[in-house]
Design an enzyme around this catalytic site. Structure first.
Site, PDB file in Angstrom:
ATOM      1  N   THR A  21      -5.420  13.022  -0.183  1.00  0.00           N
ATOM      2  CA  THR A  21      -6.274  12.733   0.975  1.00  0.00           C
ATOM      3  C   THR A  21      -6.912  14.035   1.428  1.00  0.00           C
ATOM      4  O   THR A  21      -6.233  15.072   1.458  1.00  0.00           O
ATOM      5  CB  THR A  21      -5.483  12.087   2.141  1.00  0.00           C
TER       6      THR A  21
ATOM      7  N   ARG B  89     -10.136  11.670  10.563  1.00  0.00           N
ATOM      8  CA  ARG B  89      -9.622  10.577  11.416  1.00  0.00           C
ATOM      9  C   ARG B  89      -8.793  11.134  12.580  1.00  0.00           C
ATOM     10  O   ARG B  89      -9.312  11.855  13.393  1.00  0.00           O
ATOM     11  CB  ARG B  89      -8.816   9.586  10.571  1.00  0.00           C
TER      12      ARG B  89
ATOM     13  N   ASP C 197      -0.963   8.605   4.051  1.00  0.00           N
ATOM     14  CA  ASP C 197       0.255   8.057   4.658  1.00  0.00           C
ATOM     15  C   ASP C 197       0.305   6.530   4.638  1.00  0.00           C
ATOM     16  O   ASP C 197       1.374   5.950   4.429  1.00  0.00           O
ATOM     17  CB  ASP C 197       0.462   8.608   6.077  1.00  0.00           C
TER      18      ASP C 197
ATOM     19  N   GLY D 267      -8.612   6.322   1.258  1.00  0.00           N
ATOM     20  CA  GLY D 267      -9.871   7.045   1.029  1.00  0.00           C
ATOM     21  C   GLY D 267      -9.811   7.846  -0.265  1.00  0.00           C
ATOM     22  O   GLY D 267      -8.788   8.433  -0.570  1.00  0.00           O
TER      23      GLY D 267
ATOM     24  N   ARG E 168      -8.764  -0.703   0.345  1.00  0.00           N
ATOM     25  CA  ARG E 168      -7.815  -0.909   1.451  1.00  0.00           C
ATOM     26  C   ARG E 168      -7.413  -2.376   1.321  1.00  0.00           C
ATOM     27  O   ARG E 168      -8.264  -3.238   1.152  1.00  0.00           O
ATOM     28  CB  ARG E 168      -8.475  -0.609   2.788  1.00  0.00           C
TER      29      ARG E 168
ATOM     30  N   ASP F 159      -7.584  14.845   4.261  1.00  0.00           N
ATOM     31  CA  ASP F 159      -7.188  15.186   5.635  1.00  0.00           C
ATOM     32  C   ASP F 159      -6.071  16.231   5.755  1.00  0.00           C
ATOM     33  O   ASP F 159      -5.880  16.805   6.818  1.00  0.00           O
ATOM     34  CB  ASP F 159      -6.738  13.922   6.384  1.00  0.00           C
TER      35      ASP F 159
ATOM     36  N   ASP G 296      -2.986  15.769   6.173  1.00  0.00           N
ATOM     37  CA  ASP G 296      -2.228  15.378   7.368  1.00  0.00           C
ATOM     38  C   ASP G 296      -0.862  14.781   7.048  1.00  0.00           C
ATOM     39  O   ASP G 296      -0.280  14.086   7.874  1.00  0.00           O
ATOM     40  CB  ASP G 296      -3.048  14.371   8.195  1.00  0.00           C
TER      41      ASP G 296
HETATM   42  P1  ATP Z   1      -6.526   8.089   3.841  1.00  0.00           P
HETATM   43  O1  ATP Z   1      -5.909   8.435   5.171  1.00  0.00           O
HETATM   44  O2  ATP Z   1      -6.866   9.293   3.044  1.00  0.00           O
HETATM   45  O3  ATP Z   1      -7.649   7.125   3.904  1.00  0.00           O
HETATM   46  P2  ATP Z   1      -4.332   6.266   3.441  1.00  0.00           P
HETATM   47  O4  ATP Z   1      -3.462   5.992   2.264  1.00  0.00           O
HETATM   48  O5  ATP Z   1      -3.614   6.695   4.702  1.00  0.00           O
HETATM   49  O6  ATP Z   1      -5.384   7.342   2.957  1.00  0.00           O
HETATM   50  P3  ATP Z   1      -4.888   3.662   4.574  1.00  0.00           P
HETATM   51  O7  ATP Z   1      -6.147   2.884   4.643  1.00  0.00           O
HETATM   52  O8  ATP Z   1      -4.166   3.961   5.848  1.00  0.00           O
HETATM   53  O9  ATP Z   1      -5.232   4.984   3.756  1.00  0.00           O
HETATM   54  O10 ATP Z   1      -3.844   2.867   3.637  1.00  0.00           O
HETATM   55  C1  ATP Z   1      -4.216   2.442   2.338  1.00  0.00           C
HETATM   56  C2  ATP Z   1      -3.560   1.125   2.030  1.00  0.00           C
HETATM   57  O11 ATP Z   1      -2.142   1.257   2.084  1.00  0.00           O
HETATM   58  C3  ATP Z   1      -3.876   0.001   3.014  1.00  0.00           C
HETATM   59  O12 ATP Z   1      -5.103  -0.629   2.750  1.00  0.00           O
HETATM   60  C4  ATP Z   1      -2.716  -0.947   2.782  1.00  0.00           C
HETATM   61  O13 ATP Z   1      -2.929  -1.716   1.616  1.00  0.00           O
HETATM   62  C5  ATP Z   1      -1.554   0.015   2.520  1.00  0.00           C
HETATM   63  N1  ATP Z   1      -0.803   0.203   3.763  1.00  0.00           N
HETATM   64  C6  ATP Z   1      -1.186   0.884   4.863  1.00  0.00           C
HETATM   65  N2  ATP Z   1      -0.253   0.811   5.842  1.00  0.00           N
HETATM   66  C7  ATP Z   1       0.749   0.032   5.346  1.00  0.00           C
HETATM   67  C8  ATP Z   1       1.996  -0.447   5.866  1.00  0.00           C
HETATM   68  N3  ATP Z   1       2.388  -0.139   7.107  1.00  0.00           N
HETATM   69  N4  ATP Z   1       2.754  -1.222   5.067  1.00  0.00           N
HETATM   70  C9  ATP Z   1       2.372  -1.536   3.814  1.00  0.00           C
HETATM   71  N5  ATP Z   1       1.216  -1.126   3.270  1.00  0.00           N
HETATM   72  C10 ATP Z   1       0.403  -0.361   4.005  1.00  0.00           C
END
Ligand code: ATP
Length: 321
Positions: free
Chosen positions: A126, A172, A104, A12, A73, A128, A130
């Site tokens: 982020t 979330r 994360d 995000g 994503r 959040d 978190d």
């Molecule tokens: P936010 O929580 O602010 O949206 P975030 O980084 O946690 O940020 P996610 O959508 O969970 O957002 O992850 C972003 C991207 O990171 C995913 O689309 C994917 O490409 C990659 N990603 C997420 N989880 C994994 C994982 N377990 N292994 C490898 N890549 C991952």
């Protein structure tokens, strides 16, 4: 020796991400590194959407919301084959290390890249807040201030009409935004996903207690991860006779020009990410601990969920009386 670094934003978007990119680019250039901007997160890395960013290319970005590199994503990154492909593409562009700005999920991607041979470091970006082991994530302060203003406005109307408002805020699976707002906006009740709750105990009883003291309006702040807004609204009407409205703040909270705090933390964190790479370290994220910028292993940031502040929960209850 690292000579060329890539920078991307993932997950995000959050206000202040541009300030972090700018800091990575300028601190990198100041240390003689070449910096490549990767569009659309991990997806853009796989697709080779990469071009060099000079110090001047990031002019006029500090104060802008969103991320000019755009975010995405990327499903392919959940498989080893996708990560291997991304690393091959990075090598084609001469990239020796990648700075990942995100939450994360993005750090899991960064950790996996580094396990497969590409140096990677993270910057917590982020709204959040978190991420375990860091007191702050970029975007949190702007999101809080935006939501606080919106809830103040909702309050003007519900107090004029003696109503109840259930305000659903982002986060979330995390209740940090909801809990901070419950203090900043003086909510009557707050519901977060980290804590079990009962509608009778945590919503209806506080409303009756407030009504008996002569209150004419009630604000219930609900973290989006809980869901149940409709159920709470129906219960309030059925058990108290008070009309409740649901307001979902949604994307309003993610957009807008970053606050001074977000610009400053993002600038410090961006420059620190470059320092980590110049030290020759890998698989670490920048963190704020005891008010100081430092860095910790990605694994440490990922292996525990950040807990919700019990003292802030207690404070909300005390101050709403
Ligand atoms: P936010 O929580 O602010 O949206 P975030 O980084 O946690 O940020 P996610 O959508 O969970 O957002 O992850 C972003 C991207 O990171 C995913 O689309 C994917 O490409 C990659 N990603 C997420 N989880 C994994 C994982 N377990 N292994 C490898 N890549 C991952």
């Amino acid at each position: 020796m690292i000579q060329t670094i890539g920078v991307l934003t993932s997950g995000g978007d959050a206000p202040g991400m541009n300030a972090a990119i700018r800091a990575v680019v300028r601190a990198g250039c100041a240390n003689g590194l070449r910096v490549m901007g990767i569009q659309r997160g991990f997806q853009g890395l796989i697709d080779g959407e990469i071009k060099e960013l000079t110090a001047r290319d990031v002019s006029d970005t500090l104060q802008r919301g969103g991320t000019f590199l755009q975010s995405a994503r990327c499903k392919a990154f959940m498989e080893e084959a996708g990560i291997v492909r991304a690393i091959e593409v990075a090598r084609v562009f001469g990239i020796d290390a990648v700075v990942v700005i995100g939450g994360d999920g993005s750090f899991r991607g960064a950790r996996d890249m580094s396990r497969l041979g590409m140096t990677a470091v993270g910057i917590p970006g982020t709204i959040d807040n978190d991420i375990n082991c860091t007191e702050y994530t970029i975007g949190y302060d702007t999101a809080l201030n935006t939501a606080m203003d919106a809830i103040d406005k909702i309050r003007d109307t519900i107090s004029s009409h003696q109503r109840c408002s259930i305000v659903e805020v982002m986060g979330r699976g995390a209740g940090h935004i909801a809990l901070s707002l419950s203090i900043a906006n003086g909510a009557e009740a707050v519901i977060v996903p980290e804590k079990d709750f009962s509608i009778d105990e945590d919503v209806i009883k506080p409303i009756f207690a407030c009504r008996n003291r002569g209150k004419k309006h009630y604000i219930i702040i609900l973290a989006e991860g809980v869901g149940k807004a409709e159920e709470i609204k129906a219960a309030i009407h059925e058990k108290t006779g008070i009309e409740a409205r649901i307001s979902v703040l949604g994307y309003i909270q993610r957009g807008g020009s970053p606050t001074a705090r977000d610009r400053m933390e993002a600038s410090r964190m961006g420059a620190h990410a470059v320092e980590i790479l110049l030290r020759g370290c890998d698989s670490r994220i920048v963190a704020l601990q005891n008010g100081e910028i430092t860095d910790i292993p990605i694994e440490e940031a990922l292996n525990m969920k950040k807990s919700i502040s019990e003292s802030d929960l207690a404070l909300t209850r005390i101050l709403s009386t």
